[in-house]
Write a protein that holds these residues in place. Sequence first.
Motif, short mmCIF file in Angstrom:
data_model
loop_
_atom_site.label_atom_id
_atom_site.label_comp_id
_atom_site.label_asym_id
_atom_site.label_seq_id
_atom_site.Cartn_x
_atom_site.Cartn_y
_atom_site.Cartn_z
N LEU A 277 0.82 -1.20 0.00
CA LEU A 277 0.00 0.00 0.00
C LEU A 277 0.85 1.26 0.00
O LEU A 277 0.51 2.25 -0.66
N TRP A 278 1.94 1.24 0.75
CA TRP A 278 2.83 2.39 0.87
C TRP A 278 4.25 1.98 0.46
O TRP A 278 5.08 1.66 1.31
N PRO A 279 4.55 1.98 -0.82
CA PRO A 279 5.88 1.52 -1.26
C PRO A 279 7.02 2.45 -0.86
O PRO A 279 8.18 2.03 -0.85
N GLU A 280 6.72 3.71 -0.56
CA GLU A 280 7.78 4.63 -0.16
C GLU A 280 7.22 5.73 0.73
O GLU A 280 6.01 5.99 0.75
N ALA A 281 8.13 6.35 1.49
CA ALA A 281 7.76 7.48 2.35
C ALA A 281 8.92 8.46 2.41
O ALA A 281 9.27 8.97 3.48
N LYS A 282 9.51 8.74 1.28
CA LYS A 282 10.69 9.60 1.22
C LYS A 282 10.36 11.01 1.70
O LYS A 282 9.44 11.65 1.21
N GLY A 283 11.14 11.47 2.68
CA GLY A 283 10.96 12.82 3.20
C GLY A 283 9.72 13.02 4.03
O GLY A 283 9.37 14.16 4.34
N GLN A 284 9.04 11.95 4.43
CA GLN A 284 7.79 12.07 5.18
C GLN A 284 7.99 11.67 6.63
O GLN A 284 8.96 11.01 6.99
N THR A 285 7.04 12.08 7.47
CA THR A 285 7.02 11.67 8.87
C THR A 285 6.08 10.49 9.03
O THR A 285 4.90 10.58 8.70
N VAL A 286 6.63 9.38 9.51
CA VAL A 286 5.86 8.15 9.68
C VAL A 286 5.77 7.85 11.17
O VAL A 286 6.79 7.83 11.87
N ALA A 287 4.57 7.61 11.67
CA ALA A 287 4.36 7.33 13.08
C ALA A 287 3.58 6.04 13.24
O ALA A 287 2.81 5.64 12.36
N GLY A 288 3.81 5.38 14.35
CA GLY A 288 3.05 4.18 14.69
C GLY A 288 2.51 4.31 16.10
O GLY A 288 3.12 4.95 16.96
#
Length: 253
Positions: free
Chosen positions: A32-43
């Motif tokens: 679903l999310w192949p990349e997250a370049k330059g993004q803020t990812v939280a869990g």
Amino acid sequence: MHLDVCDLRDFYYRTNLGRVAQRAIRAQVCDLWPEAKGQTVAGFGFAVPLLRPFLAESRRVIGMMPGQQGVMPWPAGQDNVSVLCEETAWPVEDGLVDKLVMLHGLETSENPAAVLEEAARVLGPGGRALFIVPNRSGLWARRDRTPFGFGRPYSPGQLEAQLAHHGFEVQASRAALFSPPSDRRFWLRAAKMLEGTGRRMAGAYAGGVLITEATKRLYRPTGRTVQEARPRPLRVLDGLPAPGRDPVLPRKI
């Protein structure tokens, strides 16, 4: 009912069944999310097993774990990015997060409405969230030897209705864990084949977990537009000549 962080760690990192579950769910997340370049990812919850693919390219990774569960340092051998927090007060600014993954955070919470409100608060414009919960009709929710056997399982309709009630718009729905929750060698070896077959043929109802991608709905003003009324001019001076004009004198008879 929150699980202890040590039990979650032991399941996902120290048992063969947990490693199979981790790979199956993470494959769906990466699809679903192949990349997250330059993004803020939280869990939130115990989502750190699913966040590792984003460590290399993302701008920032944050693993939030509720106080009732406990926290552990993560990732091993690198700078820690996990933090202990209140489940209804996350230490994240409004609109900071681009991608949010929630695993073992919604179904175990005593206040799921407040958790969803926090999720909506931290997501920025265009942000996306993945909500991963036990499937009510799946086998994994019926066995308490795995973390998916605890808490409140959901049906696809129940999860989508609850998300819509808190301002989320569902974009995609999937399932994972089509193999039975057994640690026997045969089922562990067949897990990869069963995952592929289940995604193509069985659909969401046979999977052990539901994976729902949603975005925060941005509301637009509704209703009739009210135009501000302009005051009517006073008429008391209508008999006077306009400025700059010569006065009209009465004619002599």
